[in-house]
Design a protein around this motif. Structure first.
Motif, short mmCIF file in Angstrom:
data_model
loop_
_atom_site.label_atom_id
_atom_site.label_comp_id
_atom_site.label_asym_id
_atom_site.label_seq_id
_atom_site.Cartn_x
_atom_site.Cartn_y
_atom_site.Cartn_z
N LYS A 50 -1.59 5.07 4.29
CA LYS A 50 -1.92 6.49 3.93
C LYS A 50 -1.45 7.50 5.31
O LYS A 50 -0.88 8.46 4.98
N ALA A 83 1.45 6.69 -6.92
CA ALA A 83 0.50 7.71 -7.05
C ALA A 83 0.98 9.19 -6.98
O ALA A 83 0.62 10.11 -7.48
N ASP A 84 2.05 9.24 -6.25
CA ASP A 84 2.84 10.59 -6.15
C ASP A 84 3.87 10.60 -7.41
O ASP A 84 4.74 11.69 -7.02
N GLN A 85 3.93 9.79 -8.15
CA GLN A 85 4.68 9.86 -9.25
C GLN A 85 6.22 9.55 -8.82
O GLN A 85 7.04 10.28 -9.57
N THR A 110 0.32 1.78 -12.93
CA THR A 110 0.18 3.05 -12.79
C THR A 110 0.88 4.11 -13.56
O THR A 110 0.93 5.41 -13.52
N GLU A 145 0.83 -1.26 0.07
CA GLU A 145 -0.12 -0.01 0.01
C GLU A 145 0.97 1.42 -0.02
O GLU A 145 0.56 2.40 -0.58
N ARG A 167 1.96 1.81 -3.67
CA ARG A 167 0.89 2.18 -4.35
C ARG A 167 0.84 3.81 -4.22
O ARG A 167 0.44 4.64 -5.06
N LEU A 168 1.04 4.45 -2.92
CA LEU A 168 1.12 5.80 -2.54
C LEU A 168 2.21 6.50 -3.31
O LEU A 168 1.89 7.61 -3.97
#
Length: 264
Positions: free
Chosen positions: A215, A28-30, A52, A21, A24-25
């Motif tokens: 998160k 998501a923040d490139q 992604t 996880e 994945r974060l």
């Protein structure tokens, strides 16, 4: 015009659970990713993360030894890219009474949670210090505040990591490097299965969502916070642990972690 390269995040224990996880974060923040775990599922994790759009390299490596951690560090450094984020998340648990545990298995917990973790941080952390930039996120645990009857070795390693993270943060206080300790409580991963604790109360109890835990830790790291306990129940338990005598904490832990305590 050449495009600016994405920042690089290195994440251990990323094949499942909180580590996946967190990966994945980061994606998501490139962030481009280098992820590691000691099981073959790391390749499946990498494949899902590549969807992604970021670059993902995966390594199946045993981080429970100095040699394994050094080999992984060398692999990371061979890429010639600065590590912007290091997530030291790889960990292992073990249930049952200490004298009933296999000693090699108990030492594997120590070596995974402590030896591999500090070896990796020492290597990559020096590179961060040399350029005065970077973020380090260490997965500790609220277990580190509690004498862990029937998880004595595991809780002891998490106590070490909690303490280590505070000390390292202080040593780096005059730099641009942040050190954050994520302290989860029981989380819905395969931890209790791998630790042979499915017959315990804590093994069968309701647990936190690993996505929510990740998160909380990721956002705290981005803010440069020193530590974060995931979940209000865990925060309350941490407060109580700080004012409760250790012998009582050990007895309370026994009730939830001793074999055969799972409610029928």
């Amino acid at each position: 015009m050449a495009s600016t390269p994405r920042p690089l995040a290195v994440i251990t224990g990323a094949s499942s659970g909180i580590g996946l996880e967190l990966a994945r974060l980061a994606a998501a923040d490139q962030h481009d990713l280098i992820i590691a775990a000691d099981d073959a599922a790391i390749e499946n994790a990498a494949e899902s993360l590549r969807a992604t759009g970021v670059s993902v390299e995966a390594r199946q490596v045993d981080l429970s030894s100095r040699s394994g951690a050094d080999a992984f560090s060398s692999f990371v450094q061979s890429k010639g890219r600065p590590v912007d984020v290091l997530v030291a998340n790889a960990g292992r648990g073990l249930g049952k009474g200490f004298l009933d545990q296999d000693l090699d298995a108990a030492l594997k917990v120590v070596d995974t949670n402590i030896t591999g973790t500090i070896s990796l941080i020492h290597s990559i952390g020096k590179d961060m210090r040399a350029r005065n930039a970077g973020r380090i996120l260490i997965t500790g645990s609220i277990a580190g505040f509690i004498p862990g009857s029937y998880q004595a070795v595991y809780n002891g390693t998490k106590s070490f990591l909690n303490s280590f993270s505070f000390a390292l943060r202080n040593e780096l206080k005059d730099t641009a490097i942040s050190v954050t300790c994520l302290m989860p409580g029981p989380t819905d991963t395969r931890f209790f299965e791998h630790a042979d604790m499915l017959d315990t109360e804590v093994g069968q109890a309701e647990k936190d969502d690993p996505a929510d835990v990740a998160k909380v830790g990721w956002e705290a790291m981005k803010k440069g916070e020193g530590d974060i306990v995931a979940g209000w129940k865990n925060k309350l338990q941490t407060v109580m642990a700080n004012i409760t005598p250790a012998p009582l904490l050990a007895r309370q832990h026994e009730k939830m972690a001793a074999p055969g305590t799972a409610k029928q």
